[in-house]
Design a protein around this motif. Structure first.
Motif, mmCIF file in Angstrom:
data_model
loop_
_atom_site.group_PDB
_atom_site.id
_atom_site.type_symbol
_atom_site.label_atom_id
_atom_site.label_comp_id
_atom_site.label_asym_id
_atom_site.label_seq_id
_atom_site.Cartn_x
_atom_site.Cartn_y
_atom_site.Cartn_z
ATOM 1 N N GLY A 52 0.827 -1.193 0.000
ATOM 2 C CA GLY A 52 0.000 0.000 0.000
ATOM 3 C C GLY A 52 0.863 1.245 0.000
ATOM 4 O O GLY A 52 2.063 1.182 0.292
ATOM 5 N N VAL A 54 1.125 5.568 1.012
ATOM 6 C CA VAL A 54 0.663 6.793 1.651
ATOM 7 C C VAL A 54 1.500 7.890 1.027
ATOM 8 O O VAL A 54 2.731 7.837 1.064
ATOM 9 C CB VAL A 54 0.856 6.751 3.187
ATOM 10 N N ALA A 68 0.653 7.149 10.230
ATOM 11 C CA ALA A 68 -0.314 6.243 9.603
ATOM 12 C C ALA A 68 0.394 5.074 8.916
ATOM 13 O O ALA A 68 -0.037 3.918 9.032
ATOM 14 C CB ALA A 68 -1.178 7.002 8.601
ATOM 15 N N ALA A 69 1.479 5.374 8.213
ATOM 16 C CA ALA A 69 2.216 4.319 7.514
ATOM 17 C C ALA A 69 2.850 3.346 8.510
ATOM 18 O O ALA A 69 2.813 2.127 8.308
ATOM 19 C CB ALA A 69 3.284 4.933 6.608
ATOM 20 N N LEU A 71 1.830 2.654 11.527
ATOM 21 C CA LEU A 71 0.760 1.841 12.118
ATOM 22 C C LEU A 71 0.355 0.706 11.182
ATOM 23 O O LEU A 71 0.188 -0.432 11.619
ATOM 24 C CB LEU A 71 -0.453 2.716 12.437
ATOM 25 N N ARG A 72 0.230 1.021 9.901
ATOM 26 C CA ARG A 72 -0.119 -0.031 8.939
ATOM 27 C C ARG A 72 0.958 -1.112 8.870
ATOM 28 O O ARG A 72 0.648 -2.298 8.842
ATOM 29 C CB ARG A 72 -0.339 0.565 7.555
ATOM 30 N N ALA A 73 2.213 -0.689 8.853
ATOM 31 C CA ALA A 73 3.315 -1.650 8.694
ATOM 32 C C ALA A 73 3.543 -2.485 9.941
ATOM 33 O O ALA A 73 3.701 -3.710 9.860
ATOM 34 C CB ALA A 73 4.600 -0.921 8.309
ATOM 35 N N ARG A 76 -0.507 -3.420 11.892
ATOM 36 C CA ARG A 76 -1.518 -4.176 11.149
ATOM 37 C C ARG A 76 -0.920 -5.165 10.167
ATOM 38 O O ARG A 76 -1.637 -5.765 9.374
ATOM 39 C CB ARG A 76 -2.437 -3.201 10.418
ATOM 40 N N ASP A 77 0.411 -5.282 10.178
ATOM 41 C CA ASP A 77 1.116 -6.227 9.298
ATOM 42 C C ASP A 77 0.763 -6.037 7.826
ATOM 43 O O ASP A 77 0.590 -7.002 7.088
ATOM 44 C CB ASP A 77 0.852 -7.672 9.730
ATOM 45 N N GLN A 78 0.672 -4.786 7.401
ATOM 46 C CA GLN A 78 0.419 -4.464 5.999
ATOM 47 C C GLN A 78 1.643 -3.755 5.440
ATOM 48 O O GLN A 78 2.038 -2.701 5.955
ATOM 49 C CB GLN A 78 -0.795 -3.550 5.853
ATOM 50 N N VAL A 80 3.778 -1.230 3.470
ATOM 51 C CA VAL A 80 3.395 0.114 3.033
ATOM 52 C C VAL A 80 4.628 0.920 2.647
ATOM 53 O O VAL A 80 5.712 0.738 3.219
ATOM 54 C CB VAL A 80 2.575 0.831 4.136
#
Length: 94
Positions: A52, A54, A68-69, A71-73, A76-78, A80
């Motif tokens: 993803g 940002v 935000a990035a 937190l995602r990485a 949330r294991d996404q 980014v």
């Protein structure tokens, strides 16, 4: 980013946290016309690899975008990538 496809494949296979900070090229103020195709394709290539994005256009967006990035990485294991626009970092000069 164009040379990182194999590494991004490892991110997907091994499922480890991934946060990249990418300074964009081929955008506003670019003087090298051969950089434009990479600038246009970067977000699409990352998306195709499951990463993803940002995007940051203005200095006041940087802090919230990094938070935000991250937190995602890491939360949330996404995977980014934080894309710092060329307008943000300024035109390159040689």
């Amino acid at each position: 980013v164009g040379n990182c496809i194999n590494t991004l494949g490892l991110v997907a296979s091994c499922r480890f946290p991934f946060l990249a900070i990418v300074t964009m090229c081929g955008e506003w103020g670019e003087f090298n016309p051969w950089q434009v195709p990479m600038g246009q394709a970067t977000a699409m290539v990352l998306g195709a690899m499951g990463v993803g994005t940002v995007r940051v256009e203005r200095p006041d967006e940087a802090g919230p975008a990094v938070a935000a990035a991250a937190l995602r990485a890491f939360g949330r294991d996404q995977p980014v990538a934080l894309l710092l626009s060329q307008r943000l970092i300024g035109p390159q000069r040689w």
